[in-house]
Motif scaffolding. Structure first.
Motif, short mmCIF file in Angstrom:
data_model
loop_
_atom_site.label_atom_id
_atom_site.label_comp_id
_atom_site.label_asym_id
_atom_site.label_seq_id
_atom_site.Cartn_x
_atom_site.Cartn_y
_atom_site.Cartn_z
N VAL A 149 0.84 -1.20 0.00
CA VAL A 149 0.00 0.00 0.00
C VAL A 149 0.88 1.25 0.00
CG1 VAL A 149 -1.60 1.38 1.39
CG2 VAL A 149 -2.03 -1.06 1.04
N ALA A 150 1.95 1.24 0.81
CA ALA A 150 2.86 2.38 0.82
C ALA A 150 3.44 2.63 -0.57
CB ALA A 150 3.98 2.14 1.83
N ALA A 151 3.78 1.53 -1.27
CA ALA A 151 4.39 1.66 -2.59
C ALA A 151 3.39 2.13 -3.64
CB ALA A 151 5.01 0.32 -3.00
N TRP A 152 2.28 1.36 -3.78
CA TRP A 152 1.40 1.54 -4.94
C TRP A 152 0.21 2.47 -4.70
CZ3 TRP A 152 2.87 0.60 -9.63
CH2 TRP A 152 3.89 -0.32 -9.85
N ALA A 153 -0.05 2.81 -3.45
CA ALA A 153 -1.14 3.75 -3.19
C ALA A 153 -0.63 5.14 -2.81
CB ALA A 153 -2.05 3.23 -2.08
N ILE A 154 0.64 5.21 -2.36
CA ILE A 154 1.16 6.50 -1.89
C ILE A 154 2.38 6.96 -2.69
CG2 ILE A 154 2.06 7.75 0.11
CD1 ILE A 154 0.48 5.79 1.89
N LEU A 155 3.50 6.24 -2.56
CA LEU A 155 4.77 6.73 -3.10
C LEU A 155 4.77 6.81 -4.63
CD1 LEU A 155 7.11 4.69 -0.73
CD2 LEU A 155 6.73 7.17 -0.68
N LEU A 156 4.42 5.72 -5.30
CA LEU A 156 4.48 5.69 -6.76
C LEU A 156 3.46 6.62 -7.42
CD1 LEU A 156 5.24 1.89 -7.18
CD2 LEU A 156 6.83 3.80 -7.53
N PRO A 157 2.19 6.65 -6.96
CA PRO A 157 1.26 7.62 -7.55
C PRO A 157 1.70 9.07 -7.36
CG PRO A 157 0.06 5.91 -6.40
CD PRO A 157 1.49 5.72 -6.05
N ALA A 202 11.88 4.94 -3.65
CA ALA A 202 11.31 4.47 -2.38
C ALA A 202 10.15 3.51 -2.64
CB ALA A 202 10.85 5.66 -1.55
N GLY A 203 9.34 3.81 -3.65
CA GLY A 203 8.21 2.95 -3.97
C GLY A 203 8.63 1.58 -4.45
N VAL A 204 9.62 1.53 -5.32
CA VAL A 204 10.09 0.24 -5.84
C VAL A 204 10.73 -0.58 -4.73
CG1 VAL A 204 11.77 -0.84 -7.38
CG2 VAL A 204 10.33 1.00 -8.22
N LEU A 205 11.48 0.06 -3.85
CA LEU A 205 12.09 -0.66 -2.73
C LEU A 205 11.02 -1.19 -1.78
CD1 LEU A 205 15.16 1.63 -1.90
CD2 LEU A 205 15.16 -0.59 -3.06
N SER A 206 10.00 -0.39 -1.50
CA SER A 206 8.91 -0.83 -0.63
C SER A 206 8.16 -1.99 -1.27
CB SER A 206 7.95 0.33 -0.36
OG SER A 206 6.88 -0.06 0.46
N MET A 207 7.92 -1.90 -2.58
CA MET A 207 7.25 -2.97 -3.32
C MET A 207 8.05 -4.26 -3.26
SD MET A 207 6.85 -3.11 -7.46
CE MET A 207 8.65 -3.20 -7.61
N MET A 257 4.74 -6.05 -9.98
CA MET A 257 6.14 -6.08 -9.57
C MET A 257 7.07 -5.97 -10.78
SD MET A 257 8.33 -6.77 -6.96
CE MET A 257 9.95 -7.50 -6.68
N ALA A 258 6.79 -6.74 -11.81
CA ALA A 258 7.61 -6.70 -13.03
C ALA A 258 7.55 -5.32 -13.68
CB ALA A 258 7.14 -7.77 -14.02
N SER A 259 6.36 -4.71 -13.67
CA SER A 259 6.21 -3.38 -14.27
C SER A 259 7.07 -2.35 -13.55
CB SER A 259 4.74 -2.94 -14.21
OG SER A 259 3.92 -3.81 -14.94
N GLY A 260 7.12 -2.44 -12.23
CA GLY A 260 7.94 -1.51 -11.46
C GLY A 260 9.41 -1.61 -11.82
#
Length: 270
Positions: A33-41, A77-82, A111-114
């Motif tokens: 959630v931290a990666a794909w709902a917050i950091l990456l968006p 940060a998003g990719v590392l969290s993911m 995951m692959a997309s990131g």
């Protein structure tokens, strides 16, 4: 807020009163959630709408790298969290239901997309456009050459893949997170908070899009002059706009914008 509403929000989606999760499941969900709902968006929002900052005197002031630094920080940060979240689930997920299977396969796709985005950034090519250090021996003409400045086939491919894969990954991530919330039988308040958050992001993005802030990266760096080769090529990406000096000033508030920029320039000179 009534006690009944609080109770309803704290109750899991299924309505069951008991709700226990293994620690790895909880932290897997938090990381994703931290990666794909917050950091990456947020990283996407910054890159799409803040290539020219609100009080930047564009096109007299070009190539403001604030957006780039924040985009890189947030996406890293998003990719590392993911990646951390994915590693927590490896070998531990044994649910064989159809929903769990879809969650896993779509999760791997996200995951692959990131990581495609990360590796694609490495192969985006050189920048050029006079940003090369001429003092290192390059001539002025050589310093202008670069994959981005010349908009070579390599750069075109990178931009198409980067934008298409990035958009698709964010949209798919919303679905994957929804599946995860259902599988974890998460409290309803989590669903409510994430729904409000995504609606807020959509609202902000819609406003910035309508006000013309989705400016072409090429123009943000080198300006609107047609002497630059990229300005004579087709723009890449949906909703991306190009502006003349006059149209930008009109969009940013006409005379009020011009006056604020002039005041800013006067303060710099004093």
């Amino acid at each position: 807020m009534s006690a009944d509403l609080v109770t309803w929000l704290l109750t899991p989606i299924s309505g069951r009163m008991d709700h226990e999760l293994p620690a790895w499941t909880a932290w897997h969900g938090r990381a994703m959630v931290a990666a794909w709902a917050i950091l990456l968006p947020l990283g996407v929002l910054v890159a799409r709408y803040f290539k020219v900052m609100p009080r930047q005197a564009w096109p007299d002031e070009l190539d403001n790298k604030t957006w780039w630094h924040w985009h890189r920080i947030l996406q890293t940060a998003g990719v590392l969290s993911m990646t951390l979240g994915c590693s927590l689930a490896l070998g531990r997920a044994h649910d064989t239901s159809a929903l769990a299977q879809c969650h896993r396969w779509f999760g791997w796709a996200v995951m692959a997309s990131g990581w495609v985005q990360v590796l694609g950034g490495v192969w985006r090519g050189s920048k050029g456009g006079g940003t090369t250090a001429i003092g290192l021996g390059a001539s002025s003409e050589d310093a202008m050459r670069g994959d981005h400045y010349d908009m070579t086939a390599r750069r075109y491919r990178f931009e198409y893949v980067h934008k298409v894969v990035g958009t698709a990954a964010i949209l798919l991530a919303v679905v994957v997170i929804g599946m995860g919330l259902k599988l974890a039988d998460a409290p309803r308040w989590m669903v409510a908070v994430l729904t409000v958050w995504w609606l807020a992001l959509i609202s902000v993005a819609g406003h910035l899009q309508r006000t013309g802030r989705c400016i072409d990266t090429y123009q943000a760096i080198w300006g609107p002059d047609p002497i630059h080769p990229g300005n004579r090529m087709r723009v890449i990406g949906w909703g991306v706009r190009r502006h003349s000096r006059e149209s930008w000033k009109r969009r940013m508030g006409g005379t009020e914008y011009v006056q604020s920029i002039e005041d800013k320039q006067d303060r710099r000179q004093s």
